[in-house]
Design an enzyme around this catalytic site. Structure first.
Site, mmCIF file in Angstrom:
data_model
loop_
_atom_site.group_PDB
_atom_site.id
_atom_site.type_symbol
_atom_site.label_atom_id
_atom_site.label_comp_id
_atom_site.label_asym_id
_atom_site.label_seq_id
_atom_site.Cartn_x
_atom_site.Cartn_y
_atom_site.Cartn_z
ATOM 1 N N THR A 105 0.876 -1.177 0.000
ATOM 2 C CA THR A 105 0.000 0.000 0.000
ATOM 3 C C THR A 105 0.908 1.220 0.000
ATOM 4 O O THR A 105 1.663 1.441 0.951
ATOM 5 C CB THR A 105 -0.904 0.020 1.240
ATOM 6 O OG1 THR A 105 -1.638 -1.198 1.289
ATOM 7 C CG2 THR A 105 -1.869 1.204 1.181
ATOM 8 N N LYS A 180 -7.210 1.608 -3.158
ATOM 9 C CA LYS A 180 -6.845 1.170 -1.802
ATOM 10 C C LYS A 180 -7.067 2.307 -0.788
ATOM 11 O O LYS A 180 -7.438 2.076 0.364
ATOM 12 C CB LYS A 180 -5.389 0.686 -1.790
ATOM 13 C CG LYS A 180 -4.850 0.312 -0.427
ATOM 14 C CD LYS A 180 -5.424 -0.985 0.145
ATOM 15 C CE LYS A 180 -4.881 -1.217 1.543
ATOM 16 N NZ LYS A 180 -5.297 -2.473 2.149
ATOM 17 N N LYS A 248 0.483 5.295 8.031
ATOM 18 C CA LYS A 248 1.066 5.596 6.711
ATOM 19 C C LYS A 248 -0.048 5.732 5.674
ATOM 20 O O LYS A 248 -0.078 6.685 4.887
ATOM 21 C CB LYS A 248 2.035 4.459 6.350
ATOM 22 C CG LYS A 248 2.564 4.427 4.945
ATOM 23 C CD LYS A 248 1.977 3.312 4.089
ATOM 24 C CE LYS A 248 2.019 1.914 4.606
ATOM 25 N NZ LYS A 248 1.374 0.918 3.802
#
Ligand code: NAP
Length: 312
Positions: A105, A180, A248
């Site tokens: 990701t 995502k 993150k």
């Protein structure tokens, strides 16, 4: 890619054998693919090497021995290092006609940059982050969100099938990562609801297992509730999905939202709560450790809780 993919003649490269990558790479070995791999910590690849995967000294060496190279590392900086590093990065070892597939990701803009630099060398780069957690990686039931060249993505179908139960091409380079970010935005506020609901049930003196039995099968059910609820009750806050990785992801999503002049107050709240989770020492715990931080706010010592609190 010119050639169709099969376990007989496609050589796979794999970079990153952590919580997700280890299971995913294992499925490719089980399917009969020949695999060359690299991970920062070699011991985390020991069982895969025992099962027949070959160790390479760098991502570049992985790529030199492979037709398709997959990566699933931690942060965008790790992606940059394992793919774009001039000396040891995978792209430096790729032959023209080969493909790179990054399943980390990561930032949509980095996916675009990699695709452009790969194209300069005659290499196709695909971004293919996943959802489904450690359980989905173990059971090969991941949802794979894909950005990049349609022909290459179609030719990789045997691999998608081996790793997941759903794979959808979302658009060109970066579209998988943007999808995502949609996924993470959904999960972020959902996790607040799951944790607050469990704390409510606890404070009201309910039997939380019975509560879960009722609500998980109704309209309020969710993957997070069904998978993380039992772990919270068992005081098991192991990852799963690391808090530091979720932070993150939320930073990437909030940055993209800011760039698009889009206000996402729910996501911003979740990000702030997770800053508190990390500050309380849970950065390397699973994301369901949000429960501990929220419990703290109400003076509940969750790990040492009474099973049936009395309301005060
Ligand atoms: P992880 O357990 O930390 O695995 C990452 C692996 O990549 C580790 O083995 C790490 O090496 C290796 N690595 C990192 N940087 C490297 C570098 N520069 N060179 C070589 N190897 C490097 O994390 P994970 O849970 O598998 O997650 C991987 C990615 O998938 C993350 O981006 C995460 O956000 C995403 N993701 C995770 C989940 C989940 O539920 N876990 C679900 C969906 C997506 P070391 O062994 O030395 O640490």
């Amino acid at each position: 890619m010119a050639r169709s993919i099969s376990s007989q003649h496609t050589r796979i490269g794999w970079i990153g054998t952590g919580v997700m990558g280890r299971s995913m790479c294992g499925h490719l070995l089980t399917a009969g693919y020949s695999v060359t791999l690299f991970n920062r910590t070699k011991s985390k690849a020991a069982d895969l090497i025992e099962r027949g995967a070959r160790w390479a000294a760098s991502p570049r060496d992985v790529a030199a021995a492979s037709d398709v190279v997959f990566s699933i590392v931690g942060f965008p900086g790790d992606v940059r290092q394992v793919i774009l590093d001039d000396k040891d990065g995978a792209l430096a070892g790729c032959k023209a006609g080969s493909a790179l597939v990054d399943m980390t990701t990561s930032q949509p803009s980095l996916a675009v940059e990699i695709a452009e630099r790969a194209a300069d060398r005659g290499v196709v780069s695909i971004d293919a982050p996943v959802s489904g957690g450690d359980v989905g990686a173990r059971n090969a039931t991941l949802s794979i969100m894909i950005g990049g060249d349609a022909g290459t993505v179609a030719s990789l179908e045997p691999i998608w099938k081996t790793l997941g139960s759903k794979w959808v091409l979302q658009g060109g380079p970066g579209a998988g990562q943007h999808t995502k970010m949609v996924n993470q935005t959904l999960i972020a506020t959902g996790m607040i609801g799951v944790c607050e609901a469990i704390l409510y049930g606890y404070k009201a003196g309910l039997d939380l297992e019975k509560v879960l039995e009722s609500v998980a099968s109704g309209a309020a059910g969710s993957w997070s509730l069904s998978n993380y609820g039992p772990r919270m009750m068992a005081n098991n806050f192991d990852p799963g999905f690391f808090v530091e990785h979720f932070l993150k992801d939320m930073a990437i999503a909030l940055g993209e939202a800011r760039r698009m002049r889009l206000a996402l107050p729910g996501l911003a709240l979740a990000e702030q709560l997770y800053q508190a989770v990390a500050a309380q020492g849970h950065a390397r715990n699973g994301t369901h450790a949000l429960l501990l931080a929220l419990a703290n706010m109400s003076g509940i010592d969750w790990r040492n809780r009474n099973l049936r609190p009395t309301e005060d």
